[in-house]
Design a protein around this motif. Structure first.
Motif, PDB file in Angstrom:
ATOM      1  N   ARG A 100      12.452   5.008 -30.365  1.00  0.00           N
ATOM      2  CA  ARG A 100      12.354   5.532 -31.436  1.00  0.00           C
ATOM      3  C   ARG A 100      13.260   6.757 -31.378  1.00  0.00           C
ATOM      4  O   ARG A 100      13.819   7.469 -32.461  1.00  0.00           O
ATOM      5  CB  ARG A 100      10.961   6.447 -31.717  1.00  0.00           C
ATOM      6  CG  ARG A 100       9.906   5.332 -32.138  1.00  0.00           C
ATOM      7  CD  ARG A 100       8.610   6.096 -32.772  1.00  0.00           C
ATOM      8  NE  ARG A 100       9.069   6.900 -33.957  1.00  0.00           N
ATOM      9  CZ  ARG A 100       8.132   7.449 -34.837  1.00  0.00           C
ATOM     10  NH1 ARG A 100       6.921   6.970 -34.519  1.00  0.00           N
ATOM     11  NH2 ARG A 100       8.238   8.210 -35.511  1.00  0.00           N
ATOM     12  N   ASP A 101      14.196   6.875 -30.414  1.00  0.00           N
ATOM     13  CA  ASP A 101      15.109   7.692 -30.212  1.00  0.00           C
ATOM     14  C   ASP A 101      16.345   7.581 -31.060  1.00  0.00           C
ATOM     15  O   ASP A 101      16.307   6.404 -31.575  1.00  0.00           O
ATOM     16  CB  ASP A 101      15.599   7.997 -28.721  1.00  0.00           C
ATOM     17  CG  ASP A 101      16.136   9.289 -28.237  1.00  0.00           C
ATOM     18  OD1 ASP A 101      16.375   9.856 -29.374  1.00  0.00           O
ATOM     19  OD2 ASP A 101      16.475   9.686 -27.094  1.00  0.00           O
ATOM     20  N   GLU A 102      17.399   8.280 -30.858  1.00  0.00           N
ATOM     21  CA  GLU A 102      18.628   7.805 -31.587  1.00  0.00           C
ATOM     22  C   GLU A 102      19.103   6.413 -30.970  1.00  0.00           C
ATOM     23  O   GLU A 102      19.238   6.212 -29.911  1.00  0.00           O
ATOM     24  CB  GLU A 102      19.852   8.729 -31.453  1.00  0.00           C
ATOM     25  CG  GLU A 102      19.493  10.016 -32.335  1.00  0.00           C
ATOM     26  CD  GLU A 102      19.570   9.814 -33.676  1.00  0.00           C
ATOM     27  OE1 GLU A 102      20.440   8.998 -34.200  1.00  0.00           O
ATOM     28  OE2 GLU A 102      18.809  10.701 -34.605  1.00  0.00           O
ATOM     29  N   TYR A 103      19.766   5.389 -31.837  1.00  0.00           N
ATOM     30  CA  TYR A 103      19.653   4.187 -31.573  1.00  0.00           C
ATOM     31  C   TYR A 103      20.869   4.088 -30.474  1.00  0.00           C
ATOM     32  O   TYR A 103      20.937   3.355 -29.542  1.00  0.00           O
ATOM     33  CB  TYR A 103      20.334   3.278 -32.771  1.00  0.00           C
ATOM     34  CG  TYR A 103      20.871   1.792 -32.372  1.00  0.00           C
ATOM     35  CD1 TYR A 103      19.836   1.018 -32.039  1.00  0.00           C
ATOM     36  CD2 TYR A 103      22.089   1.433 -32.499  1.00  0.00           C
ATOM     37  CE1 TYR A 103      20.209  -0.364 -32.058  1.00  0.00           C
ATOM     38  CE2 TYR A 103      22.706   0.115 -32.089  1.00  0.00           C
ATOM     39  CZ  TYR A 103      21.598  -0.841 -31.840  1.00  0.00           C
ATOM     40  OH  TYR A 103      21.890  -2.019 -31.591  1.00  0.00           O
ATOM     41  N   SER A 104      22.094   5.066 -30.744  1.00  0.00           N
ATOM     42  CA  SER A 104      23.036   5.157 -29.783  1.00  0.00           C
ATOM     43  C   SER A 104      22.646   5.675 -28.415  1.00  0.00           C
ATOM     44  O   SER A 104      23.011   5.151 -27.358  1.00  0.00           O
ATOM     45  CB  SER A 104      24.243   6.080 -30.215  1.00  0.00           C
ATOM     46  OG  SER A 104      23.650   7.217 -30.557  1.00  0.00           O
ATOM     47  N   GLU A 105      21.491   6.478 -28.387  1.00  0.00           N
ATOM     48  CA  GLU A 105      20.874   7.004 -27.267  1.00  0.00           C
ATOM     49  C   GLU A 105      20.355   6.103 -26.371  1.00  0.00           C
ATOM     50  O   GLU A 105      20.237   5.624 -25.149  1.00  0.00           O
ATOM     51  CB  GLU A 105      20.065   8.138 -27.358  1.00  0.00           C
ATOM     52  CG  GLU A 105      19.466   8.832 -26.447  1.00  0.00           C
ATOM     53  CD  GLU A 105      20.697   9.626 -25.506  1.00  0.00           C
ATOM     54  OE1 GLU A 105      20.591   9.816 -24.100  1.00  0.00           O
ATOM     55  OE2 GLU A 105      21.752   9.863 -25.777  1.00  0.00           O
ATOM     56  N   CYS A 107      20.799   2.679 -26.721  1.00  0.00           N
ATOM     57  CA  CYS A 107      21.734   1.460 -26.134  1.00  0.00           C
ATOM     58  C   CYS A 107      22.250   2.284 -24.799  1.00  0.00           C
ATOM     59  O   CYS A 107      22.561   1.419 -24.007  1.00  0.00           O
ATOM     60  CB  CYS A 107      22.719   1.176 -27.116  1.00  0.00           C
ATOM     61  SG  CYS A 107      22.313   0.501 -28.747  1.00  0.00           S
ATOM     62  N   SER A 108      22.815   3.638 -25.014  1.00  0.00           N
ATOM     63  CA  SER A 108      23.264   4.131 -23.817  1.00  0.00           C
ATOM     64  C   SER A 108      22.254   4.151 -22.467  1.00  0.00           C
ATOM     65  O   SER A 108      22.831   3.611 -21.329  1.00  0.00           O
ATOM     66  CB  SER A 108      23.703   5.563 -24.029  1.00  0.00           C
ATOM     67  OG  SER A 108      24.199   6.304 -23.043  1.00  0.00           O
ATOM     68  N   GLN A 122      16.226  12.746 -23.036  1.00  0.00           N
ATOM     69  CA  GLN A 122      16.847  13.920 -22.835  1.00  0.00           C
ATOM     70  C   GLN A 122      15.587  15.013 -22.574  1.00  0.00           C
ATOM     71  O   GLN A 122      15.783  15.975 -21.909  1.00  0.00           O
ATOM     72  CB  GLN A 122      17.944  14.345 -23.811  1.00  0.00           C
ATOM     73  CG  GLN A 122      19.259  13.521 -23.649  1.00  0.00           C
ATOM     74  CD  GLN A 122      20.286  13.687 -24.676  1.00  0.00           C
ATOM     75  OE1 GLN A 122      20.233  14.865 -25.273  1.00  0.00           O
ATOM     76  NE2 GLN A 122      21.358  12.943 -24.645  1.00  0.00           N
TER      77      GLN A 122
END
Length: 212
Positions: A100-105, A107-108, A122
């Motif tokens: 549910r975190d930011e999609y880019s995060e 993926c990273s 984080q």
């Protein structure tokens, strides 16, 4: 990858899109999960944070004690307290992410895990860094703690447990608090519930000889 049946396709799609190969899914738990891991010998296993409810860190710790070379990633698909998520780090899990975190995060994080690196969400990473010391959890329940747990499940009060085991009231309370911490529960009711969810106490062991 292990979790209840409903989210398995979603998780598999996430991992496949991230580049993970030969993703297999299972809803097995406890001994059946151990057996399957022994058979498949996976290089990496993803386990959902609520798989064993509040006791997921405890069960992951037990798994790693049995299979220390196993690389486990804990993940969440919904709201999960950062305070509980720290338990994954302390029991030896290598990474934790929340879908549910930011999609880019996300993926990273998946890319780091795919390439053998550790990744921690984080907010959880910051909490870990603020800890003055790592809790001394061995992620096992001692024989004495099991005796206390069994008596609690049979309705024994603190003074009755002390009399039965010939230990002080304070020692009983210490054992109970250690069980709360180990299984990430808040009170006696939750302790009894998780004891039966994890099959730590069997129905055949219930006698209800405790006082009113």
């Amino acid at each position: 990858m292990s979790k209840a049946q409903g989210i398995l396709p979603l998780c598999k799609r996430y991992l496949t899109q991230a580049g993970f190969q030969n993703v297999q899914i299972t809803s097995n738990e406890k001994d059946a999960l151990y057996y399957e891991i022994n058979e498949l010998k996976p290089g990496l296993i993803f386990i959902e944070s609520c798989f064993y409810q509040s006791a997921t860190p405890f069960m992951m710790g037990k798994l790693l004690r049995t299979m220390p070379a196993l690389r486990i990633v804990a993940f969440s698909i919904g709201e999960f307290p950062d305070e509980l998520a720290m338990g994954f780090f302390f029991c030896g899990v290598k990474s934790y992410l929340n879908f549910r975190d930011e999609y880019s995060e996300v993926c990273s994080g998946l890319q780091k895990i795919l390439h053998g690196e550790e990744y921690w969400m984080q907010t959880v990473q910051r909490r870990i860094e603020l800890q003055p010391e790592i809790p001394d959890y061995d992620y096992d329940i001692s024989p004495r703690q099991m005796e206390v747990l069994r008596l609690v499940c049979n309705g024994f009060k603190v003074i009755e447990i002390g009399n039965t085991l010939q230990i002080s009231k304070r020692t009983v309370e210490t054992h109970k608090q250690d069980l709360y911490d180990l299984l990430h529960v808040r009170n006696e009711g939750e302790l009894i519930k998780i004891a039966f969810i994890l099959d730590l106490v069997q129905k055949a062991e219930l006698c209800f000889y405790g006082g009113a």
